[in-house]
Design a protein around this motif. Structure first.
Motif, mmCIF file in Angstrom:
data_model
loop_
_atom_site.group_PDB
_atom_site.id
_atom_site.type_symbol
_atom_site.label_atom_id
_atom_site.label_comp_id
_atom_site.label_asym_id
_atom_site.label_seq_id
_atom_site.Cartn_x
_atom_site.Cartn_y
_atom_site.Cartn_z
ATOM 1 N N ASP A 140 0.867 -1.175 0.000
ATOM 2 C CA ASP A 140 0.000 0.000 0.000
ATOM 3 C C ASP A 140 0.904 1.226 0.000
ATOM 4 O O ASP A 140 1.511 1.563 1.015
ATOM 5 N N TYR A 161 -11.436 -1.614 -4.123
ATOM 6 C CA TYR A 161 -10.318 -2.036 -3.280
ATOM 7 C C TYR A 161 -10.820 -2.892 -2.114
ATOM 8 O O TYR A 161 -12.012 -2.935 -1.817
ATOM 9 N N MET A 172 -4.810 -1.052 1.817
ATOM 10 C CA MET A 172 -5.771 -1.290 0.748
ATOM 11 C C MET A 172 -5.082 -2.015 -0.403
ATOM 12 O O MET A 172 -3.959 -1.683 -0.778
ATOM 13 N N HIS A 174 -5.802 -3.554 -4.500
ATOM 14 C CA HIS A 174 -6.700 -3.399 -5.644
ATOM 15 C C HIS A 174 -7.185 -4.773 -6.089
ATOM 16 O O HIS A 174 -6.552 -5.445 -6.897
#
Length: 240
Positions: A140, A161, A172, A174
């Motif tokens: 992240d 996310y 987070m 993706h």
């Protein structure tokens, strides 16, 4: 242990392979010169260990790890001192500074073997679900972690996310929650709702909630609502 060497420098790969000949516990099953080639070989060979260069043309070693659903043990190999600290930041098993010294490699091998003793041996199949004994790589921004799934108490969807809850961190990634749910072992992780997946080993308490749903309390204080649709399945799994 079955190892894959990933380095864009052919001489560096050959030198490491030569040094590893003195360590019979390590079997080199392949070598790759870039991240994309390594990704294909990891999917095919399923190595236990990566000797991974960080700075390579195209994708970096860190970007390769982001591509993997489950990450083997990793030892970073690098010619750059500035990357050494970052390797420890992401909880790599160890790092080796080029040119690699035989004595330093021996120390690393001992760490590898000790780690292997501590880890329960898992026979991987091509369609194996990710369970509590697997680890994932999470990045992240500039921060990176190797995270054992046993330490992840829940996943929370946030747009495109997923927020990963472990320790005091909530990075987070993706990825969609649906895609993640398909890869996780349902005996260890439960899809509580469209927004949450919880680690069943972290469940500390359960109470009735609105509209036939449930409220689950996790160790550490987090609370997650189980939808009415999933409540019956959850009760059955938890033997309520």
């Amino acid at each position: 242990m079955r190892a894959l060497i990933v380095d864009d420098e052919r001489l560096a790969r050959k030198e490491l392979m030569k040094l590893l000949e003195d360590h019979s516990a390590i079997e080199v099953v392949g070598e790759a010169q870039n991240a994309d080639e390594a990704f294909e070989m990891i999917e095919t060979l399923n190595p236990d260990l990566l000797f991974l260069d960080i700075q390579m043309p195209g994708k970096t070693g860190f970007q390769l790890l982001e591509m993997l659903d489950s990450v083997p043990l990793v030892v970073f190999t690098t010619a750059y001192d500035e990357y050494a600290l970052k390797a420890f930041d992401v909880s790599a098993l160890d790092y080796l500074l080029k040119p690699i010294q035989p004595e330093r490699l021996s120390e690393t091998i001992q760490k590898i073997l000790q780690k292997e003793k501590e880890k329960k041996e898992i026979i991987a199949n091509g369609d194996k679900k990710l369970g509590l004994n697997d680890q994932v790589f999470v990045k992240d921004g500039d921060r990176c972690w190797f995270v054992s799934l046993s330490n992840v108490r829940m996943f929370e969807s946030d747009g495109n996310y997923i927020k990963v809850y472990f320790d005091t961190n909530k990075p987070m990634i993706h990825k969609s929650l649906n895609a993640l749910d398909e890869k996780l072992d349902e005996r260890a992780f439960f899809r509580a709702s469209r927004k949450h997946i919880v680690n069943l080993s972290w469940v500390e308490g359960i109470e009735p909630w609105f509209n036939g749903g449930l409220m689950v309390r996790l160790r550490g204080g987090d609370k997650v609502e189980v939808s009415r649709r999933q409540a019956a399945k959850f009760k059955d799994m938890m033997s309520l």
